[in-house]
Design a protein around this motif. Structure first.
Motif, PDB file in Angstrom:
ATOM      1  N   HIS A 142       0.093  23.533   2.006  1.00 43.42           N
ATOM      2  CA  HIS A 142      -0.780  23.291   0.856  1.00 43.42           C
ATOM      3  C   HIS A 142      -2.232  23.630   1.192  1.00 43.42           C
ATOM      4  O   HIS A 142      -2.600  23.705   2.376  1.00 43.42           O
ATOM      5  CB  HIS A 142      -0.699  21.827   0.403  1.00 43.42           C
ATOM      6  N   CYS A 143      -3.023  23.807   0.166  1.00 40.68           N
ATOM      7  CA  CYS A 143      -4.454  24.055   0.368  1.00 40.68           C
ATOM      8  C   CYS A 143      -5.262  23.398  -0.754  1.00 40.68           C
ATOM      9  O   CYS A 143      -4.761  23.153  -1.851  1.00 40.68           O
ATOM     10  CB  CYS A 143      -4.758  25.546   0.425  1.00 40.68           C
ATOM     11  N   TRP A 144      -6.508  23.089  -0.416  1.00 39.09           N
ATOM     12  CA  TRP A 144      -7.469  22.579  -1.394  1.00 39.09           C
ATOM     13  C   TRP A 144      -8.189  23.752  -2.047  1.00 39.09           C
ATOM     14  O   TRP A 144      -8.477  24.759  -1.378  1.00 39.09           O
ATOM     15  CB  TRP A 144      -8.504  21.677  -0.733  1.00 39.09           C
ATOM     16  N   ILE A 145      -8.501  23.619  -3.319  1.00 36.54           N
ATOM     17  CA  ILE A 145      -9.250  24.655  -4.037  1.00 36.54           C
ATOM     18  C   ILE A 145     -10.420  24.000  -4.762  1.00 36.54           C
ATOM     19  O   ILE A 145     -10.234  23.046  -5.525  1.00 36.54           O
ATOM     20  CB  ILE A 145      -8.356  25.393  -5.052  1.00 36.54           C
ATOM     21  N   ILE A 226     -11.758  27.751  -0.605  1.00 41.13           N
ATOM     22  CA  ILE A 226     -10.378  27.385  -0.279  1.00 41.13           C
ATOM     23  C   ILE A 226     -10.391  26.701   1.084  1.00 41.13           C
ATOM     24  O   ILE A 226     -11.017  27.199   2.026  1.00 41.13           O
ATOM     25  CB  ILE A 226      -9.463  28.626  -0.212  1.00 41.13           C
ATOM     26  N   LYS A 227      -9.702  25.573   1.184  1.00 43.96           N
ATOM     27  CA  LYS A 227      -9.629  24.856   2.457  1.00 43.96           C
ATOM     28  C   LYS A 227      -8.175  24.434   2.700  1.00 43.96           C
ATOM     29  O   LYS A 227      -7.472  24.054   1.770  1.00 43.96           O
ATOM     30  CB  LYS A 227     -10.520  23.607   2.439  1.00 43.96           C
ATOM     31  N   PRO A 228      -7.717  24.474   3.949  1.00 46.30           N
ATOM     32  CA  PRO A 228      -6.347  24.042   4.228  1.00 46.30           C
ATOM     33  C   PRO A 228      -6.192  22.538   4.064  1.00 46.30           C
ATOM     34  O   PRO A 228      -7.115  21.769   4.333  1.00 46.30           O
ATOM     35  CB  PRO A 228      -6.137  24.462   5.685  1.00 46.30           C
ATOM     36  N   TYR A 229      -5.013  22.126   3.608  1.00 43.06           N
ATOM     37  CA  TYR A 229      -4.701  20.705   3.485  1.00 43.06           C
ATOM     38  C   TYR A 229      -4.237  20.182   4.841  1.00 43.06           C
ATOM     39  O   TYR A 229      -3.296  20.720   5.440  1.00 43.06           O
ATOM     40  CB  TYR A 229      -3.610  20.495   2.431  1.00 43.06           C
ATOM     41  N   LEU A 230      -4.888  19.120   5.341  1.00 44.21           N
ATOM     42  CA  LEU A 230      -4.580  18.541   6.644  1.00 44.21           C
ATOM     43  C   LEU A 230      -4.027  17.132   6.457  1.00 44.21           C
ATOM     44  O   LEU A 230      -4.782  16.201   6.168  1.00 44.21           O
ATOM     45  CB  LEU A 230      -5.836  18.490   7.517  1.00 44.21           C
ATOM     46  N   PRO A 231      -2.719  16.941   6.592  1.00 44.47           N
ATOM     47  CA  PRO A 231      -2.116  15.623   6.352  1.00 44.47           C
ATOM     48  C   PRO A 231      -2.720  14.508   7.205  1.00 44.47           C
ATOM     49  O   PRO A 231      -2.871  13.381   6.731  1.00 44.47           O
ATOM     50  CB  PRO A 231      -0.637  15.843   6.698  1.00 44.47           C
ATOM     51  N   SER A 235      -4.500  12.764   4.008  1.00 44.18           N
ATOM     52  CA  SER A 235      -3.614  11.730   3.483  1.00 44.18           C
ATOM     53  C   SER A 235      -3.977  10.405   4.150  1.00 44.18           C
ATOM     54  O   SER A 235      -3.769  10.238   5.359  1.00 44.18           O
ATOM     55  CB  SER A 235      -2.150  12.088   3.767  1.00 44.18           C
ATOM     56  N   ILE A 236      -4.509   9.503   3.381  1.00 41.85           N
ATOM     57  CA  ILE A 236      -5.018   8.245   3.928  1.00 41.85           C
ATOM     58  C   ILE A 236      -3.999   7.133   3.731  1.00 41.85           C
ATOM     59  O   ILE A 236      -3.647   6.781   2.594  1.00 41.85           O
ATOM     60  CB  ILE A 236      -6.357   7.860   3.260  1.00 41.85           C
ATOM     61  N   GLN A 237      -3.511   6.591   4.818  1.00 32.89           N
ATOM     62  CA  GLN A 237      -2.565   5.493   4.755  1.00 32.89           C
ATOM     63  C   GLN A 237      -3.249   4.229   4.244  1.00 32.89           C
ATOM     64  O   GLN A 237      -4.335   3.873   4.706  1.00 32.89           O
ATOM     65  CB  GLN A 237      -1.970   5.228   6.150  1.00 32.89           C
ATOM     66  N   GLY A 238      -2.614   3.568   3.293  1.00 29.60           N
ATOM     67  CA  GLY A 238      -3.171   2.327   2.774  1.00 29.60           C
ATOM     68  C   GLY A 238      -4.243   2.503   1.719  1.00 29.60           C
ATOM     69  O   GLY A 238      -4.870   1.521   1.301  1.00 29.60           O
ATOM     70  N   ALA A 239      -4.475   3.724   1.259  1.00 32.04           N
ATOM     71  CA  ALA A 239      -5.471   3.951   0.201  1.00 32.04           C
ATOM     72  C   ALA A 239      -5.029   3.261  -1.082  1.00 32.04           C
ATOM     73  O   ALA A 239      -3.844   3.217  -1.401  1.00 32.04           O
ATOM     74  CB  ALA A 239      -5.660   5.445  -0.041  1.00 32.04           C
ATOM     75  N   THR A 240      -5.972   2.705  -1.820  1.00 29.49           N
ATOM     76  CA  THR A 240      -5.655   1.982  -3.057  1.00 29.49           C
ATOM     77  C   THR A 240      -6.340   2.627  -4.250  1.00 29.49           C
ATOM     78  O   THR A 240      -7.362   3.315  -4.103  1.00 29.49           O
ATOM     79  CB  THR A 240      -6.082   0.508  -2.958  1.00 29.49           C
ATOM     80  N   VAL A 241      -5.787   2.399  -5.428  1.00 35.77           N
ATOM     81  CA  VAL A 241      -6.352   2.903  -6.682  1.00 35.77           C
ATOM     82  C   VAL A 241      -6.283   1.789  -7.713  1.00 35.77           C
ATOM     83  O   VAL A 241      -5.504   0.845  -7.572  1.00 35.77           O
ATOM     84  CB  VAL A 241      -5.578   4.144  -7.197  1.00 35.77           C
TER      85      VAL A 241
END
Length: 414
Positions: A142-145, A226-231, A235-241
Motif C-alpha cells: 500500500h501507499c499514501w497519496i 506519494i509515500k509508502p505505507y509502513l505498518p 498502524s497504531i495499536q490501541g488507537a481510539t476514535v
C-alpha cells in the motif's frame, strides 16, 4: 394689383410650406434621434442580459473555474520568487494526475479501501518526476497519496481572497445524520488548506504509471506526493476514535439487486468503453457497481430532499460537473422535477467509467439497479491510455509472485 396680391400669397404659401418642411425635417430628425437612442438602450439591455446569463452559466461551471484558478495560483507561486509570494504560501505543484474510474464526486467512496474494486491509474509528470523515483514502490502493498481537492467550489476564494472566503469551522457529517462537527475533526474536503490524504493498494507499476485499487479519488485529481505505507509506524495499536465514527451500519444498505433489463443496457454501453476501461469484463464492472452501492452514496441533501433530475445523454460536461444527479430519462435536458412522495420512486444516478448507472432505493435501504446509459466522450479516451489490457500481464506476474511467496512461507512454516 390682383397679380401682386397673388404673388404675395404665393410667397406666403411657399414660406409656410418651407417652414412645414423644415418642421417636418426637425421633427423627423428628433424622432430619428429618439429612435436611435431607444435602439441603443435596447442593445445595452440585451448586452446586460447576455452578460448576466453568461455570469450565471459561469457560476454553474464553478468546479471547472475553481480548478483553473487553483492551477494558476500554484503556477504563480512556483514562478514568483518575491517575498510576498513566499510569505503567502509554499511553491507546491502537482507531480502527477489520477485517472480514476469515478467521473464525478458523487459515488466516489467516502473513505479508501471501502470498495476494493475501485481502481485508478496515477500518472507522474515526466517533466517533474523521473520514472526512477518510483523504483522500489511496487514492493510495498500500500501507499499514501497526498492530493488536492480540485473539485471544491471555494478554491478560488481560498487562494485569492482568504480573508473573505467565509471559511466554515464546522461541517455537517453524514454519520451524524447532518449534525455538525469541527472540520479538522472530520475528513471533509472543504478545509482551510484543501489537501487530501488517502491510502491505496499498489497493484502494479509501469514506468511513470502506478495502478492502484481501493481508491476514493475522482478522475483528474492532482497528486502532490506519494509515500509508502509502513505498518510498524502507520498502524497504531490501541488507537481510539469517537463513537460516531464507528457507526458504519448507518451507511450500509440492506441489499443490491439488478433489474432484468440492466445486463442488456450495460452490454450496449460496455462496447463503447471496454477499450479504455480499467476493468477486464462487463461482469467485473458490474461487481464494481455492486460494491459501490453497498454503501449509501447519497448526499445529505439527497437524503433530506429527494428529487428527480434528468440528464442529457452523451453530455460529458454535464455528467462530470454534477454531484448527486438523478433522472428518469437520460436523453432529456437537465431539469429538476418535484420531489416524489415515496423514496422508492426517486431515481438516482452514479457515473462510473463514463457509464451512467440509474438506481432506486426504498425505505428499507434495498437498492435496485435499473439501467445503464453511456456518457462516453473522446476526451476520456485520450486520457485513459492506461487501460486493463495494458496492465493485465503485469497483474498476472504479480499474482504469480504472490502465490510463490505464499507457497514459500507455508513450506517454511512446516
Amino acid at each position: 394689383m390682383a397679380a401682386a396680391e397673388g404673388t404675395g400669397w404665393d410667397k406666403i404659401s411657399a414660406t409656410a410650406l418651407a417652414i412645414a418642411a423644415v418642421a417636418a425635417i426637425v421633427t423627423g430628425s428628433f424622432f430619428n434621434q429618439k429612435a436611435r437612442r431607444l435602439a441603443s438602450r435596447i442593445r445595452e439591455l440585451e448586452a446586460s442580459l447576455a452578460a448576466a446569463l453568461e455570469k450565471s452559466a459561469s457560476e454553474r461551471r464553478g468546479r471547472t473555474r475553481a480548478q483553473q484558478a487553483l492551477r494558476n495560483a500554484l503556477t504563480q507561486q512556483s514562478s514568483d520568487g518575491s517575498k510576498q509570494a513566499a510569505a503567502s504560501g509554499y511553491p507546491m505543484a502537482p507531480i502527477g494526475t489520477v485517472r480514476s474510474c469515478f467521473s464525478t464526486r458523487n459515488g466516489t467512496p467516502r473513505q479508501p479501501l471501502l470498495v476494493p474494486l475501485a481502481r485508478a491509474c496515477l500518472v507522474l509528470d515526466p517533466g517533474r518526476v523521473p520514472k526512477e523515483a518510483l523504483e522500489g514502490l511496487a514492493e510495498y502493498s500500500h501507499c499514501w497519496i497526498l492530493y488536492v481537492f480540485h473539485l471544491n467550489t471555494d478554491l478560488d476564494k481560498l487562494w485569492r481572497e482568504p480573508s473573505r472566503s467565509k471559511f466554515k469551522a464546522k461541517v455537517r457529517v453524514p454519520r451524524l445524520k447532518g449534525g455538525k462537527m469541527g472540520v479538522l475533526a472530520t475528513r471533509s474536503p472543504h478545509r482551510p488548506c484543501p489537501i487530501g490524504l488517502t491510502v491505496a493498494k499498489v497493484e502494479a507499476l509501469d514506468g511513470q504509471a502506478l495502478l492502484l485499487s481501493g481508491v476514493d479519488l475522482v478522475d483528474g485529481t492532482p497528486v502532490l506526493d506519494i509515500k509508502p505505507y509502513l505498518p510498524y509506524s502507520d498502524s497504531i495499536q490501541g488507537a481510539t476514535v469517537p463513537n460516531w465514527v464507528k457507526a458504519d451500519s448507518m451507511l450500509a444498505v440492506a441489499s443490491v439487486s439488478f433489474s432484468p433489463d440492466f445486463s442488456s443496457s450495460l452490454s450496449s454501453c460496455w462496447m463503447q468503453v471496454a477499450k479504455q476501461s480499467l476493468y477486464a469484463s462487463q461482469d467485473e464492472f458490474q461487481d464494481l457497481i455492486k460494491e459501490l452501492l453497498s454503501w449509501d452514496i447519497r448526499s445529505l441533501s439527497q437524503l433530506n430532499h429527494p428529487h428527480n433530475v434528468s440528464m442529457e445523454n452523451g453530455s460529458h460536461d454535464v455528467a462530470r460537473g454534477l454531484e448527486g444527479i438523478g433522472g428518469e430519462e437520460s436523453c432529456q435536458t437537465l431539469t429538476e422535477k418535484p420531489a416524489s412522495s415515496s423514496l422508492g420512486d426517486v431515481i438516482y444516478h452514479l457515473v462510473v467509467e463514463e457509464i451512467d448507472i440509474s438506481y432506486r432505493i426504498d425505505d428499507s435501504s434495498n437498492i435496485v439497479v435499473e439501467k445503464a446509459a453511456s456518457v462516453f466522450s473522446n476526451d476520456r479516451s485520450s486520457c485513459h491510455y492506461y487501460n486493463y489490457t495494458m496492465w493485465k500481464n503485469k497483474l498476472r506476474i504479480q499474482d504469480r509472485s504472490a502465490t510463490n511467496h505464499q507457497r514459500v512461507e507455508m513450506q517454511e512454516g512446516r
